[in-house]
Design a protein around this motif. Structure first.
Motif, PDB file in Angstrom:
ATOM      1  N   THR A  25      38.536  36.371  34.972  1.00  0.00           N
ATOM      2  CA  THR A  25      38.370  35.125  35.658  1.00  0.00           C
ATOM      3  C   THR A  25      37.302  34.190  35.074  1.00  0.00           C
ATOM      4  O   THR A  25      35.493  34.823  34.891  1.00  0.00           O
ATOM      5  CB  THR A  25      38.069  35.488  37.481  1.00  0.00           C
ATOM      6  N   VAL A  26      37.172  33.051  35.173  1.00  0.00           N
ATOM      7  CA  VAL A  26      36.569  31.911  34.501  1.00  0.00           C
ATOM      8  C   VAL A  26      36.617  31.044  35.198  1.00  0.00           C
ATOM      9  O   VAL A  26      37.323  30.531  35.597  1.00  0.00           O
ATOM     10  CB  VAL A  26      37.010  31.392  33.143  1.00  0.00           C
ATOM     11  N   ILE A  27      35.120  30.996  35.587  1.00  0.00           N
ATOM     12  CA  ILE A  27      34.357  29.644  36.466  1.00  0.00           C
ATOM     13  C   ILE A  27      34.327  28.424  35.505  1.00  0.00           C
ATOM     14  O   ILE A  27      32.856  29.154  35.257  1.00  0.00           O
ATOM     15  CB  ILE A  27      33.418  30.177  37.451  1.00  0.00           C
ATOM     16  N   HIS A  94      34.731  39.308  35.431  1.00  0.00           N
ATOM     17  CA  HIS A  94      35.596  40.697  36.192  1.00  0.00           C
ATOM     18  C   HIS A  94      37.016  40.424  37.040  1.00  0.00           C
ATOM     19  O   HIS A  94      35.898  39.510  38.153  1.00  0.00           O
ATOM     20  CB  HIS A  94      35.320  41.727  35.989  1.00  0.00           C
ATOM     21  N   GLY A  95      37.995  40.598  36.271  1.00  0.00           N
ATOM     22  CA  GLY A  95      39.100  39.685  37.395  1.00  0.00           C
ATOM     23  C   GLY A  95      39.493  39.662  38.638  1.00  0.00           C
ATOM     24  O   GLY A  95      40.214  40.575  38.564  1.00  0.00           O
ATOM     25  N   SER A  96      38.458  40.317  39.500  1.00  0.00           N
ATOM     26  CA  SER A  96      38.779  40.909  40.876  1.00  0.00           C
ATOM     27  C   SER A  96      38.067  38.555  41.915  1.00  0.00           C
ATOM     28  O   SER A  96      37.399  38.467  41.406  1.00  0.00           O
ATOM     29  CB  SER A  96      37.269  40.795  41.298  1.00  0.00           C
ATOM     30  N   ILE A  99      34.956  39.236  43.271  1.00  0.00           N
ATOM     31  CA  ILE A  99      34.219  38.458  42.922  1.00  0.00           C
ATOM     32  C   ILE A  99      33.783  37.427  42.463  1.00  0.00           C
ATOM     33  O   ILE A  99      32.961  36.739  43.096  1.00  0.00           O
ATOM     34  CB  ILE A  99      33.798  39.462  41.483  1.00  0.00           C
ATOM     35  N   ALA A 100      34.691  36.408  41.581  1.00  0.00           N
ATOM     36  CA  ALA A 100      34.849  34.887  41.863  1.00  0.00           C
ATOM     37  C   ALA A 100      34.420  34.064  43.288  1.00  0.00           C
ATOM     38  O   ALA A 100      34.157  33.249  42.839  1.00  0.00           O
ATOM     39  CB  ALA A 100      36.262  34.850  41.551  1.00  0.00           C
ATOM     40  N   GLU A 101      34.819  35.015  44.379  1.00  0.00           N
ATOM     41  CA  GLU A 101      35.039  34.003  45.000  1.00  0.00           C
ATOM     42  C   GLU A 101      33.514  34.278  45.766  1.00  0.00           C
ATOM     43  O   GLU A 101      33.003  33.409  46.538  1.00  0.00           O
ATOM     44  CB  GLU A 101      35.115  34.905  46.809  1.00  0.00           C
ATOM     45  N   LYS A 102      32.448  35.371  45.881  1.00  0.00           N
ATOM     46  CA  LYS A 102      31.348  36.114  45.631  1.00  0.00           C
ATOM     47  C   LYS A 102      30.624  34.079  44.683  1.00  0.00           C
ATOM     48  O   LYS A 102      29.384  33.913  45.550  1.00  0.00           O
ATOM     49  CB  LYS A 102      30.885  37.055  45.489  1.00  0.00           C
TER      50      LYS A 102
END
Length: 455
Positions: A25-27, A94-96, A99-102
């Protein structure tokens, strides 16, 4: 020209990839305080605020308690050499979803807000990184569904259309500036540009605009694809042809007339161009209520089609009654007359444009060629030409042409230079709307609201 979006604040958005091995995931974070705020949660060998532009750094994201959320790679882009023209980072994690939400939650706690749809590209436009036509091309690239649409969008993103519009606008500005300069010396009766030359200049610009307007049909095809209505009496082989084109059985094929009660839509790419095929119920008189509704939908599909593929059974000959009905719904030049089942009756009646066999595949290549001719017209454009693919651009060009015609009429009627100058300025503004030299918040909000959050 005023715009409501503020570029003095940091925004964040996430682009998620499909789950699977190696998924990430790219933020994205962009804004004036991006580096210092990311440093609040990033732990690496160097602080992000100390890193050079266009570099990638390994580290971890930690919460306020020091707990590691994930191992990440952070890409650094310093102003003005970034997509938005502002300081930006991209956090690859990592594409979770968890994790992205955190990580996004931590960034929000640091004072960064979630981006609006299309906001990153909107900032790129406002900061002069892209013009408006190029910004719209970003959405077209993302939404491309065929090789032709992708190449066309890529060329617009590279500025082919923008350069053409800018050149036309400069020509208009040069002409109108001389007319307005003459008005300042009206009492001295100075003529800086003969009327014949003004008319000639306007005519040349109008001709180039006409060429762009003519390219819209081609541009629409490469961007959106071609709507093709398969029409004919029941049991002439429409569903069989559809199945052959798709290389698999999607429609129900039966010897019983009227099997297709509803419109079946399928898509196929032929030589890079997307064809959207509508297998319609046969157009005929019927007392069956359900079948009658199918026939009415067929009529609408014919009216809306870019090309009507009128299929006949070659063993029964050309169906003049159905053809006359089609002419009430669609232009003759958009109807492709096809004889099917030539494997049962060799030879082609002169009433038909092409003969095929949906069973054996005979004549299908010729059908493809004829379909492309009907869809693209006689223009010699390619995806590498400066073509108009966007209805907004088409309407703006039409407005510019109307103002140019008004300017020529003012000259021919002997009106003063003020009238000519106003029309030329209005034409300039219409062209400026395409590339964003002249625009409003309503136009911008309408364009960027259609973007995904990630852009």
């Amino acid at each position: 020209m005023t715009h409501t979006i503020s570029t003095n604040e940091d925004t964040i958005t996430a682009i998620a990839t499909p789950p699977g091995v190696g998924a990430i995931t790219v933020i994205r974070v962009s804004g004036p305080d991006t580096f210092s705020k990311v440093d609040l949660i990033f732990r690496g060998r160097k602080k992000i605020s100390e890193c050079n532009t266009h570099t990638i750094h390994y580290g971890t994201i930690v919460d306020p308690n020091g707990e590691v959320i994930d191992d990440v790679l952070v890409s650094v882009f310093r102003s003005p050499n970034s997509y938005t023209g502002e300081d930006s980072v991209e956090i690859s994690t990592h594409g979770s979803q968890l994790i992205a939400e955190k990580i996004i939650g931590l960034l929000v706690e640091c004072g960064i807000r979630i981006a609006e749809p299309g906001e990153f590209t909107k900032r790129a436009f406002l900061n002069g990184r892209l013009d408006l036509a190029q910004a719209e091309a970003v959405a077209d690239v993302i939404n491309s569904r065929s090789e032709a649409s992708l190449r066309g969008a890529r060329n617009q993103l590279d500025g082919l259309l923008s350069q053409k519009i800018d050149t036309l606008r400069e020509k208009l500005i040069n002409t109108s500036s001389l007319i307005e300069l003459e008005l300042d010396f009206a009492e001295e009766d100075i003529e800086l540009l003969p009327l014949a030359k003004i008319i000639s200049n306007i005519g040349e610009i109008e001709k180039e605009i006409d060429e762009l307007l003519k390219s819209f049909r081609f541009g629409k095809v490469i961007r959106d694809g071609v709507n093709v209505a398969l029409v004919g009496k029941p049991n002439v082989g429409k569903s069989s042809l559809l199945n052959y084109l798709l290389k698999e059985a999607r429609a129900i094929v039966s010897e019983i007339p009227g099997t297709t009660r509803d419109i079946i839509r399928e898509e196929v790419t032929i030589e890079g161009i997307l064809f959207k095929l509508y297998d319609t119920a046969g157009i005929r008189l019927t007392e069956d209520v359900i079948e009658k509704e199918g026939v009415e939908r067929s009529r609408k599909a014919v009216s809306d089609a870019d090309v009507v593929l009128f299929l006949n059974d070659s063993t029964h000959g050309f169906d003049r009654d159905i053809y006359d009905e089609l002419l009430k719904l669609q232009k003759e030049e958009r109807i492709l007359k096809v004889a099917n089942k030539i494997d049962l009756k060799p030879g082609l009646d002169k009433s038909f444009d092409v003969g095929i066999s949906a069973k054996t595949g005979e004549g299908i290549e010729e059908l493809f060629r004829k379909l492309k001719e009907k869809a693209l017209g006689s223009g010699t454009y390619t995806e590498k030409s400066a073509v108009v693919t966007n209805l907004r651009h088409y309407n703006a060009l039409n407005k510019a042409k109307e103002h140019l015609i008004g300017a020529k009429n003012s000259i021919k009627e002997g009106l003063t230079g003020e009238f000519v100058a106003v029309d030329l300025r209005n034409a300039e503004n219409s062209l400026g709307e395409i590339i964003g030299k002249v625009t409003t918040d309503d136009i911008l909000n309408n364009i960027f609201a259609k973007f995904c959050i990630g852009k």
